[in-house]
Design a protein around this motif. Structure first.
Motif, PDB file in Angstrom:
ATOM      1  N   ASP A 257      13.100  -0.033  -3.879  1.00  0.00           N
ATOM      2  CA  ASP A 257      12.684  -0.465  -2.544  1.00  0.00           C
ATOM      3  C   ASP A 257      11.182  -0.756  -2.489  1.00  0.00           C
ATOM      4  N   GLY A 258      10.744  -1.608  -3.414  1.00  0.00           N
ATOM      5  CA  GLY A 258       9.335  -1.957  -3.423  1.00  0.00           C
ATOM      6  C   GLY A 258       9.071  -3.159  -4.316  1.00  0.00           C
ATOM      7  N   PRO A 259       7.857  -3.696  -4.277  1.00  0.00           N
ATOM      8  CA  PRO A 259       7.520  -4.889  -5.061  1.00  0.00           C
ATOM      9  C   PRO A 259       7.377  -4.578  -6.547  1.00  0.00           C
ATOM     10  N   VAL A 260       7.809  -5.507  -7.370  1.00  0.00           N
ATOM     11  CA  VAL A 260       7.703  -5.388  -8.826  1.00  0.00           C
ATOM     12  C   VAL A 260       6.793  -6.498  -9.349  1.00  0.00           C
ATOM     13  N   TYR A 261       5.885  -6.132 -10.237  1.00  0.00           N
ATOM     14  CA  TYR A 261       4.969  -7.102 -10.843  1.00  0.00           C
ATOM     15  C   TYR A 261       5.652  -7.691 -12.070  1.00  0.00           C
TER      16      TYR A 261
ATOM     17  N   PHE B  41       2.475  -1.584  -6.612  1.00  0.00           N
ATOM     18  CA  PHE B  41       3.766  -2.014  -7.140  1.00  0.00           C
ATOM     19  C   PHE B  41       4.557  -0.799  -7.622  1.00  0.00           C
ATOM     20  N   VAL B  42       5.879  -0.909  -7.600  1.00  0.00           N
ATOM     21  CA  VAL B  42       6.725   0.191  -8.066  1.00  0.00           C
ATOM     22  C   VAL B  42       7.041   0.066  -9.551  1.00  0.00           C
ATOM     23  N   ALA B  43       6.795  -1.115 -10.120  1.00  0.00           N
ATOM     24  CA  ALA B  43       7.091  -1.330 -11.542  1.00  0.00           C
ATOM     25  C   ALA B  43       6.371  -2.581 -12.013  1.00  0.00           C
ATOM     26  N   MET B  44       6.292  -2.707 -13.339  1.00  0.00           N
ATOM     27  CA  MET B  44       5.743  -3.913 -13.952  1.00  0.00           C
ATOM     28  C   MET B  44       6.654  -4.303 -15.104  1.00  0.00           C
ATOM     29  N   THR B  45       6.914  -5.601 -15.250  1.00  0.00           N
ATOM     30  CA  THR B  45       7.794  -6.076 -16.305  1.00  0.00           C
ATOM     31  C   THR B  45       7.217  -7.330 -16.954  1.00  0.00           C
ATOM     32  N   ASP B  46       7.809  -7.727 -18.093  1.00  0.00           N
ATOM     33  CA  ASP B  46       7.464  -8.969 -18.779  1.00  0.00           C
ATOM     34  C   ASP B  46       6.039  -8.893 -19.343  1.00  0.00           C
ATOM     35  N   ASN B  47       5.567 -10.010 -19.862  1.00  0.00           N
ATOM     36  CA  ASN B  47       4.220 -10.098 -20.424  1.00  0.00           C
ATOM     37  C   ASN B  47       3.190 -10.197 -19.287  1.00  0.00           C
ATOM     38  N   PRO B  48       2.075  -9.432 -19.307  1.00  0.00           N
ATOM     39  CA  PRO B  48       1.528  -8.664 -20.412  1.00  0.00           C
ATOM     40  C   PRO B  48       1.940  -7.203 -20.479  1.00  0.00           C
TER      41      PRO B  48
ATOM     42  N   LYS C  70       0.829  -1.198   0.000  1.00  0.00           N
ATOM     43  CA  LYS C  70       0.000   0.000   0.000  1.00  0.00           C
ATOM     44  C   LYS C  70       0.868   1.254   0.000  1.00  0.00           C
ATOM     45  N   GLY C  71       0.536   2.170  -0.897  1.00  0.00           N
ATOM     46  CA  GLY C  71       1.252   3.432  -0.966  1.00  0.00           C
ATOM     47  C   GLY C  71       2.458   3.442  -1.881  1.00  0.00           C
ATOM     48  N   ALA C  72       2.823   2.295  -2.441  1.00  0.00           N
ATOM     49  CA  ALA C  72       3.982   2.244  -3.330  1.00  0.00           C
ATOM     50  C   ALA C  72       3.701   3.059  -4.586  1.00  0.00           C
ATOM     51  N   LYS C  73       4.685   3.827  -5.035  1.00  0.00           N
ATOM     52  CA  LYS C  73       4.538   4.665  -6.224  1.00  0.00           C
ATOM     53  C   LYS C  73       5.040   3.923  -7.452  1.00  0.00           C
ATOM     54  N   PHE C  74       4.199   3.845  -8.469  1.00  0.00           N
ATOM     55  CA  PHE C  74       4.564   3.152  -9.709  1.00  0.00           C
ATOM     56  C   PHE C  74       5.502   4.041 -10.510  1.00  0.00           C
ATOM     57  N   ARG C  75       6.734   3.540 -10.787  1.00  0.00           N
ATOM     58  CA  ARG C  75       7.746   4.388 -11.393  1.00  0.00           C
ATOM     59  C   ARG C  75       8.321   3.876 -12.704  1.00  0.00           C
ATOM     60  N   VAL C  76       8.192   2.582 -12.973  1.00  0.00           N
ATOM     61  CA  VAL C  76       8.825   2.033 -14.183  1.00  0.00           C
ATOM     62  C   VAL C  76       7.884   1.090 -14.921  1.00  0.00           C
TER      63      VAL C  76
END
Length: 263
Positions: free
Chosen positions: A38-42, A88-95, A10-16
């Motif tokens: 310093d946060g979870p990546v999807y 999440f701070v970022a998302m990668t890969d498919n989709p 909660k509160g993580a800023k999506f950056r990438v």
């Protein structure tokens, strides 16, 4: 592909927005972003196989109405994406790779970073992964497993998506790879688009994010091919074991029913 799913914070800023094709070091890249931001990546490949089942079902709903034909559908699709990326701070890969335009609308301040790889080795790697993903028996074997039961369906529904964007489906070739790079340059403003190779380590990534290089922390080097092989074998074993239990219980039930009827 990671060994465990990430949980939103909660509160993580999506950056990438990780716009690199699968098999371009996206797992190592994801881990590097977790350290830097310093946060979870999807990581899509991980979340749609061993993450919460609602995740892959969300993507199936989205791609059943993609690309959006009207504003209402577009807004619904954006809501579906946000439901998975929030926290999440970022998302990668498919989709993620095919949802760059939607993600840029949701996160106008996010940087689009595309991981690159030697195109010959990428093509060979994608061919090997495709062989795993399209084995016809997987649909049956994986059915008893939460989340994984939708994996083959997710691969199937992605084929028209890739065909729409790249005029090519499975197995993807260098044509897809090159078209993806061209597409990113067409839709992403130059100041928001960065290309990196995980073999180059921390420096290019840290420069793009304007962050210092972590001290005494080696750049992650995760073998995606090995992870995929291990995951495939582990999930097939789990599926077969689950079916064995199902058949055993079914056999006992039938036996008891027959004995009762005979009496």
């Amino acid at each position: 592909m990671g060994q465990q799913a990430s949980a939103p914070r909660k509160g993580a800023k999506f950056r990438v927005i990780g716009a690199g094709m699968p098999r371009t070091g996206t797992t190592s890249f994801s881990r590097a972003l977790e350290i830097l931001l310093d946060g979870p990546v999807y990581h899509g490949g991980t979340q749609i196989t061993i993450g919460p089942e609602r995740g892959v079902k969300t993507w199936l709903e989205l791609f059943s109405q993609w690309p959006a034909k009207d504003e209402a559908t577009e807004q619904r699709n954006l809501e579906l994406i946000r439901s998975q990326t929030d926290g999440f701070v970022a998302m990668t890969d498919n989709p993620c790779v095919v949802l760059v335009p939607e993600l840029m609308k949701l996160y106008p301040d996010a940087l689009v970073i595309c991981t690159e790889r030697d195109i010959d080795s990428w093509e060979k790697s994608m061919d090997a992964v495709t062989n795993h993903a399209t084995m016809s028996f997987l649909r049956f074997v994986l059915f008893p497993l939460p989340t994984m039961r939708y994996f083959v369906q997710f691969i199937d529904i992605n084929r028209p998506v890739w065909s729409h964007l790249y005029d090519e489906t499975v197995p993807p070739t260098r044509k897809t790879y090159n078209r993806h790079i061209e597409w990113l340059k067409e839709i992403v403003p130059p100041e928001r688009l960065v290309f990196v190779n995980v073999k180059d380590g921390w420096e290019p990534l840290c420069k793009a994010l304007d962050l210092p290089v972590p001290k005494d922390v080696p750049f992650p080097n995760i073998n995606d091919s090995k992870a995929i092989d291990e995951l495939t074998k582990r999930q097939v074993r789990r599926g077969l074991a689950r079916w064995a239990v199902i058949f055993a219980i079914g056999g006992v039930s039938v036996t008891l029913a027959v004995r009762k009827w005979v009496r």
